[in-house]
Write a protein that holds these residues in place. Structure first.
Motif, mmCIF file in Angstrom:
data_model
loop_
_atom_site.group_PDB
_atom_site.id
_atom_site.type_symbol
_atom_site.label_atom_id
_atom_site.label_comp_id
_atom_site.label_asym_id
_atom_site.label_seq_id
_atom_site.Cartn_x
_atom_site.Cartn_y
_atom_site.Cartn_z
ATOM 1 N N VAL A 58 -0.714 -7.377 -0.336
ATOM 2 C CA VAL A 58 -2.041 -7.111 -0.897
ATOM 3 C C VAL A 58 -2.252 -8.048 -2.080
ATOM 4 C CG1 VAL A 58 -3.548 -5.383 -1.952
ATOM 5 C CG2 VAL A 58 -1.922 -4.709 -0.150
ATOM 6 N N TYR A 67 1.014 -6.819 -4.461
ATOM 7 C CA TYR A 67 2.123 -5.948 -4.089
ATOM 8 C C TYR A 67 2.271 -5.909 -2.579
ATOM 9 C CZ TYR A 67 -1.642 -2.527 -3.284
ATOM 10 O OH TYR A 67 -2.779 -1.880 -2.852
ATOM 11 N N GLN A 69 2.454 -3.520 0.555
ATOM 12 C CA GLN A 69 2.084 -2.153 0.941
ATOM 13 C C GLN A 69 2.692 -1.807 2.288
ATOM 14 O OE1 GLN A 69 -2.008 -0.559 0.331
ATOM 15 N NE2 GLN A 69 -2.045 -0.331 2.550
ATOM 16 N N ASP A 71 2.955 1.195 5.119
ATOM 17 C CA ASP A 71 2.443 2.453 5.650
ATOM 18 C C ASP A 71 3.339 2.877 6.797
ATOM 19 O OD1 ASP A 71 -0.051 3.043 4.155
ATOM 20 O OD2 ASP A 71 -0.662 1.088 4.936
ATOM 21 N N ARG A 81 2.520 6.157 2.153
ATOM 22 C CA ARG A 81 2.219 4.794 1.704
ATOM 23 C C ARG A 81 3.087 4.474 0.502
ATOM 24 N NH1 ARG A 81 -3.858 3.171 1.323
ATOM 25 N NH2 ARG A 81 -3.390 2.906 3.551
ATOM 26 N N ALA A 83 3.882 1.351 -2.254
ATOM 27 C CA ALA A 83 3.434 0.085 -2.833
ATOM 28 C C ALA A 83 4.561 -0.487 -3.685
ATOM 29 C CB ALA A 83 2.176 0.296 -3.669
ATOM 30 N N THR A 119 -3.663 4.818 -2.553
ATOM 31 C CA THR A 119 -2.797 3.735 -3.006
ATOM 32 C C THR A 119 -2.321 4.040 -4.418
ATOM 33 O OG1 THR A 119 -3.957 2.114 -1.651
ATOM 34 C CG2 THR A 119 -2.652 1.274 -3.484
ATOM 35 N N VAL A 121 -1.861 3.041 -7.367
ATOM 36 C CA VAL A 121 -2.165 1.919 -8.254
ATOM 37 C C VAL A 121 -1.494 2.066 -9.613
ATOM 38 C CG1 VAL A 121 -4.040 0.795 -9.507
ATOM 39 C CG2 VAL A 121 -4.318 1.355 -7.086
ATOM 40 N N SER A 131 4.423 5.674 -4.571
ATOM 41 C CA SER A 131 4.317 6.274 -3.241
ATOM 42 C C SER A 131 3.255 7.355 -3.234
ATOM 43 C CB SER A 131 5.667 6.859 -2.797
ATOM 44 O OG SER A 131 5.975 8.038 -3.529
ATOM 45 N N HIS A 132 2.748 7.653 -2.031
ATOM 46 C CA HIS A 132 1.725 8.678 -1.855
ATOM 47 C C HIS A 132 1.797 9.175 -0.420
ATOM 48 C CE1 HIS A 132 -2.449 10.418 -1.702
ATOM 49 N NE2 HIS A 132 -2.133 10.734 -2.930
#
Length: 537
Positions: A58, A67, A69, A71, A81, A83, A119, A121, A131-132
């Motif tokens: 990204v 970064y 990413q 998934d 997700r 990052a 994301t 951020v 992470s998420h």
């Protein structure tokens, strides 16, 4: 750190097999001297992960650095997700450990009933892995046809306010979806973030954190209570914890108004007038007249003193402020704090908040057509409350005061609460904090947990003095404490509503202008106002 590594080795289920495969990424494939493992670039990660995974570089924006990413769907329908600040292999620079990475992982929480992948951020902006997770469902999944039943997986578009993902059409509560939402997805999110971190950089994370508010705050406490040795620190804000008690309790305002006042309800103008009168009456209880109720538990203003309210309207307002009680008049839960708008939990003066009604329909009564107006009353409300508390006591309460793993790991928790929250009334935090004190004592709790109550702030982050955001300042304080520095003792709040600056001390310390007076025992009136007759033992 050793305890955390042992925890990571005790994985179960399908996700364990995928993670075990991930552990083999750097293993040599031929006999002879072991070559130094080569860390993969972002473009190479996807080929080493499950088929569903993608890895994308990204590009940087003016506010977020570039970064990698990733998934991935490690198990069931749990989307994660991750990052990752660019590694040396991807020409990342400026980090303290590898490439642009500073050595930490920050697992970020969600909001509402989740169902959306975000994301992380905040973590990337700090040079950390983030992470998420969507917690195991999304709108497409809810609407997809289940091949076993020939029907959609859940309610259309996940139902009212997204809470219907736990109930298939015409079916029974999906306990697996409850489990994924409450804790399993969070564990999967965290363990995959840690493993991918090691794969991408060739080094383990130095520290592992959780950061979240609202639902993300509940998730933080769930992780602390269930996997306390997996994290080094937690930033937890205005959490939706006590899940099996707080949500049903927040149906109370709508039930009271419907029962006492009928379809006409309570006009927002009248409830606003009652709250304004309460602020005027209780403003100076802390010795400072600043248009704010600094300690809502000490305000007992009576709505019968408000001009223009009928006797029934005043009764309804007082009952909403005081919260639901059992048949003997003992507190079940706290109400909306005096001075806080009724508009979120009592929209239009007649309705029930959507985030609350969806729980009542799909989670509690497993009936998409459940009509609370005809089914719930003041008289039978204690039964509904008890039903909710029993039904999810073992699966979705998030109210366990046993923090043994947190204490053994010497992990740290910065816990912040907004006392005019119209969605998640602060009683849940008052209650849990007091139960922690009852278990470990004030001194014992403060070895690992520091709590800050911010007055005159709704369901949002407070504003602190200084150029950095509140989230940044709070996390900086947590990181300093976690990594060997002093514990935070206070923050300087800038009240957005009044323009007043005030010192917010770690509870139960007392603010004195710009300093804090240490308090080693919670005042008896505040302790009593924080308990219920039905608290878990």
């Amino acid at each position: 750190m050793q305890r955390r590594r042992r925890r990571l080795s005790r994985l179960t289920g399908g996700g364990a097999l995928a993670l075990a495969a991930l552990m083999l990424l750097a293993q040599p494939t031929a006999a002879g001297p072991k070559p130094k493992p080569k860390t993969p670039a972002c473009a190479d990660l996807a080929s080493r992960l499950p088929k569903s995974a993608t890895a994308t570089l990204v590009a940087a924006t003016p506010t977020v650095p570039a970064y990698c990413q990733v998934d991935v769907v490690p198990e069931r329908d749990i989307h994660v997700r991750i990052a990752l600040p660019l590694s040396a292999a991807d020409r990342g620079v400026g980090g303290k450990v590898s490439g642009a990475w500073n050595g930490r992982v920050i697992n970020q929480g969600g909001s509402g009933y989740a169902g959306i992948i975000g994301t992380p951020v905040f973590a990337v902006q700090r040079g950390e892995v983030g992470s998420h997770t969507d917690t195991g469902h999304n709108a497409a999944w809810c609407d997809a046809i289940n091949p076993k039943t020939g029907k959609p997986n859940a309610q259309p578009n996940c139902g009212l306010a997204g809470g219907g993902f736990v109930l298939p059409p015409g079916g029974k509560l999906s306990t697996s979806q409850v489990r994924d939402f409450i804790n399993r997805s969070l564990y999967v999110q965290t363990t995959w973030a840690l493993k991918l971190t090691k794969t991408y950089y060739g080094k383990e994370a130095r520290r592992n954190y959780w950061a979240g508010a609202s639902t993300g705050g509940r998730q933080g406490w769930e992780m602390a209570q269930r996997y306390g040795d997996l994290f080094d620190g937690y930033l937890i804000g205005y959490p939706a914890m006590n899940w099996n008690r707080f949500i049903i309790a927040e149906a109370w305002p709508a039930v009271v108004v419907n029962d006492l006042l009928g379809p006409g309800g309570l006009s927002p103008a009248k409830s606003d007038a009652a709250n304004a009168a309460a602020v005027a009456a209780c403003d100076d209880l802390d010795g400072v007249r600043d248009g704010v109720i600094a300690e809502p538990r000490r305000c007992d203003f009576d709505a019968r003193k408000v001009p223009g309210l009928s006797a029934q309207e005043a009764k309804a307002v007082n009952m909403i402020w005081d919260g639901p009680t059992d048949a003997k008049g003992k507190r079940l839960w706290g109400g909306i704090t005096r001075g806080t708008s009724f508009g979120t939990l009592l929209p239009g003066g007649t309705g029930m908040g959507a985030l609350i009604e969806t729980y009542v329909r799909y989670w509690l009564y497993e009936d998409a057509t459940f009509d609370w107006r005809s089914r719930l009353t003041i008289r039978n409300f204690p039964e509904a409350f008890a039903h909710s508390q029993r039904k999810f006591a073992k699966t979705a309460a998030t109210d366990d005061t046993d923090l043994s793993d947190v204490r053994r790991a010497r992990a740290k928790i910065v816990y912040y609460v907004t006392t005019n929250d119209p969605l998640i009334v602060p009683f849940g935090s008052y209650n849990y904090q007091q139960r922690l004190f009852d278990r470990y004592g004030v001194k014992g709790v403060r070895e690992n947990v520091r709590t800050f109550y911010f007055p005159n702030v709704a369901h949002t982050e407070p504003t602190l003095t200084g150029p950095a955001s509140a989230q940044t300042q709070l996390f900086d304080a947590l990181q300093t404490w976690t990594e060997g520095g002093p514990a935070p003792t206070s923050f300087r709040q800038l009240d957005r509503g009044t323009g007043v600056q005030r010192t917010i001390c770690a509870y139960p310390d007392l603010a004195l202008a710009t300093t804090c007076k240490p308090i080693t025992k919670v005042p008896s009136d505040l302790a009593a106002a924080s308990r219920t007759a039905h608290d878990p033992r």
